[in-house]
Design an enzyme around this catalytic site. Structure first.
Site, short mmCIF file in Angstrom:
data_model
loop_
_atom_site.label_atom_id
_atom_site.label_comp_id
_atom_site.label_asym_id
_atom_site.label_seq_id
_atom_site.Cartn_x
_atom_site.Cartn_y
_atom_site.Cartn_z
N ASP A 189 42.58 38.69 32.43
CA ASP A 189 43.48 38.93 32.45
C ASP A 189 44.05 39.15 34.46
O ASP A 189 44.93 39.33 35.05
CB ASP A 189 43.87 40.25 32.15
CG ASP A 189 42.71 41.69 32.39
OD1 ASP A 189 41.34 40.76 32.73
OD2 ASP A 189 43.26 42.91 32.32
N GLU A 276 29.50 49.34 35.60
CA GLU A 276 28.80 48.75 36.83
C GLU A 276 27.55 49.43 37.37
O GLU A 276 26.79 48.57 37.44
CB GLU A 276 30.04 47.71 37.61
CG GLU A 276 31.18 47.60 36.79
CD GLU A 276 32.79 48.68 36.69
OE1 GLU A 276 32.41 49.13 36.14
OE2 GLU A 276 33.40 47.77 36.27
N1 UDP Z 1 38.49 43.26 26.29
C1 UDP Z 1 38.36 42.52 24.34
N2 UDP Z 1 38.34 43.27 23.73
C2 UDP Z 1 39.61 44.32 23.58
C3 UDP Z 1 39.62 45.06 24.52
C4 UDP Z 1 39.32 43.97 26.27
O1 UDP Z 1 37.35 41.45 24.09
O2 UDP Z 1 38.82 44.98 22.68
C5 UDP Z 1 38.40 41.68 26.71
C6 UDP Z 1 39.53 40.86 27.68
O3 UDP Z 1 40.29 40.58 27.11
C7 UDP Z 1 38.74 41.53 29.37
C8 UDP Z 1 38.07 42.96 29.24
O4 UDP Z 1 37.34 42.91 27.77
O5 UDP Z 1 38.52 40.26 29.63
C9 UDP Z 1 38.41 43.72 30.27
O6 UDP Z 1 39.07 44.05 28.57
P1 UDP Z 1 40.70 44.94 30.23
O7 UDP Z 1 41.24 43.60 30.85
O8 UDP Z 1 41.33 45.13 28.77
O9 UDP Z 1 40.52 46.47 30.82
P2 UDP Z 1 40.92 46.72 32.10
O10 UDP Z 1 40.46 45.71 32.99
O11 UDP Z 1 41.45 47.33 31.49
O12 UDP Z 1 38.95 47.73 32.28
MN MN Z 2 41.13 44.04 32.96
#
Ligand code: UDP
Ligand code: MN
Length: 320
Positions: A189, A276
């Site tokens: 995203d 991280e």
């Molecule tokens: N993701 C996933 N399963 C989930 C939630 C998130 O595979 O149930 C993936 C999502 O597509 C993204 C990554 O894990 O590539 C991080 O998730 P997100 O963007 O929701 O996290 P944030 O940006 O809030 O840290």
């Molecule tokens: Mn994200």
């Protein structure tokens, strides 16, 4: 006297023969290397000249150039971008957006890991259409670690299972000291400039750079010492004293390090927001980070988040 002259003559003759032969061997070796490179170059030029007839895309031509540069040496390392992804209404839009960014990067190998029981046709189609070198995997997040619809996002770790599956694939299929590469965790995203991948290509061990729109500020970034140019701290709106106050999108690691530090993985036991930091601690220290993106003064990646759309009905038989 005559005997001495004779010996001198022999030594001279020996030296002349020795050097003569060595030069001949070097010329011979050079001629072999050159003809190999010439063959490759010929092949490459043939492909470029006939790109219309062969219907080669811009990206396929970039790939040919990358493979050629790799063979002649001095080419770019392959960037292994590991992308966790899961089904929701915006998934196809997200993956379309980043696959079209990656199509402009010649040295990419996209490792896409679906959070699902099985690989889906939706993702399979996007990958096949993309012209990118890819590996398609799946690894489902266990139900007890899954974020519920009403949970706040920070409550659970996201992408743990999938990033580990990506790391395992690299460790099972690539060889230390042979495969030249850099590993990057590329969430589906975020928004990525193609300039970022030029920076990632420069990573020797662990490289870092600013990430926009994260950590409670307009950007989170490493602070550099003015004299030494090394990282001495971080600007972040959230726990700047973390060992590494860097978002997942803000670092990349040399492939050989990933292939040798086998215990380095993500885990649900890690503290929230410290994935991280804990992962990077396996590989490096703050002092040894390599600041990129013009000494961390440029933003080439943004931690964007796509709004969840309100959808009240579905059009049948339409993949969106
Ligand atoms: N993701 C996933 N399963 C989930 C939630 C998130 O595979 O149930 C993936 C999502 O597509 C993204 C990554 O894990 O590539 C991080 O998730 P997100 O963007 O929701 O996290 P944030 O940006 O809030 O840290
Ligand atoms: Mn994200």
């Amino acid at each position: 006297m005559e005997m001495f002259n004779n010996l001198e003559m022999r030594i001279k003759r020996f030296v002349i023969w020795f050097f003569g032969l060595s030069i001949l061997i070097i010329i011979y070796k050079l001629s072999i290397i050159e003809s190999d490179v010439e063959k490759l170059q010929f092949l490459k030029e043939t492909l470029f000249l006939n790109k219309e007839q062969l219907q080669l895309s811009h990206h396929q031509l970039l790939l040919v150039e990358h493979l050629y540069q790799n063979k002649v040496g001095g080419g770019l390392p392959t960037i292994y971008a590991i992308t966790p992804t899961y089904y929701r209404h915006v998934q196809k839009a997200e993956l379309t957006r980043i696959s079209q960014t990656l199509a402009l990067v010649p040295n990419i190998h996209w490792v896409v890991v679906e959070d699902s029981e099985e690989k889906t046709d939706l993702v399979r189609r996007i990958l096949n259409d993309s012209n990118i070198i890819f590996t398609h995997l799946n690894a489902k997040t266990p139900p007890f670690e899954q974020l519920k619809d009403k949970d706040p996002r920070w409550k659970k770790h996201r992408g743990v299972e999938q990033r580990n599956a990506g790391l395992k694939w690299l460790r099972d299929h690539l060889k230390v000291n042979e495969d030249k590469g850099v590993v990057y965790f590329m969430d589906d995203d975020n928004t990525y400039s193609i300039k970022l991948f030029k920076e990632i290509s420069k990573v020797k061990r662990v490289g870092v750079w600013p990430v926009g729109l994260v950590g409670g500020l307009n950007a989170e970034l490493p602070i550099l010492d003015e004299k030494t140019g090394k990282v001495i701290g971080y600007k972040s709106g959230w726990k700047p004293d973390r060992p590494f106050a860097i978002d997942m999108a803000g670092f990349a690691i040399n492939l050989d390090l990933i292939l040798t530090k086998l215990q380095a993985n993500f885990s649900y036991k890690m503290e929230h927001g410290l994935q991280e930091s804990e992962f990077l601690s396996f590989f490096t220290t703050k002092e040894n980070l390599e600041p990129l993106a013009s000494n961390c003064t440029e933003v080439y990646v943004w931690h964007t988040r796509t709004e969840k759309p309100k959808i009240n009905g579905l059009i049948p038989d339409l993949e969106v």
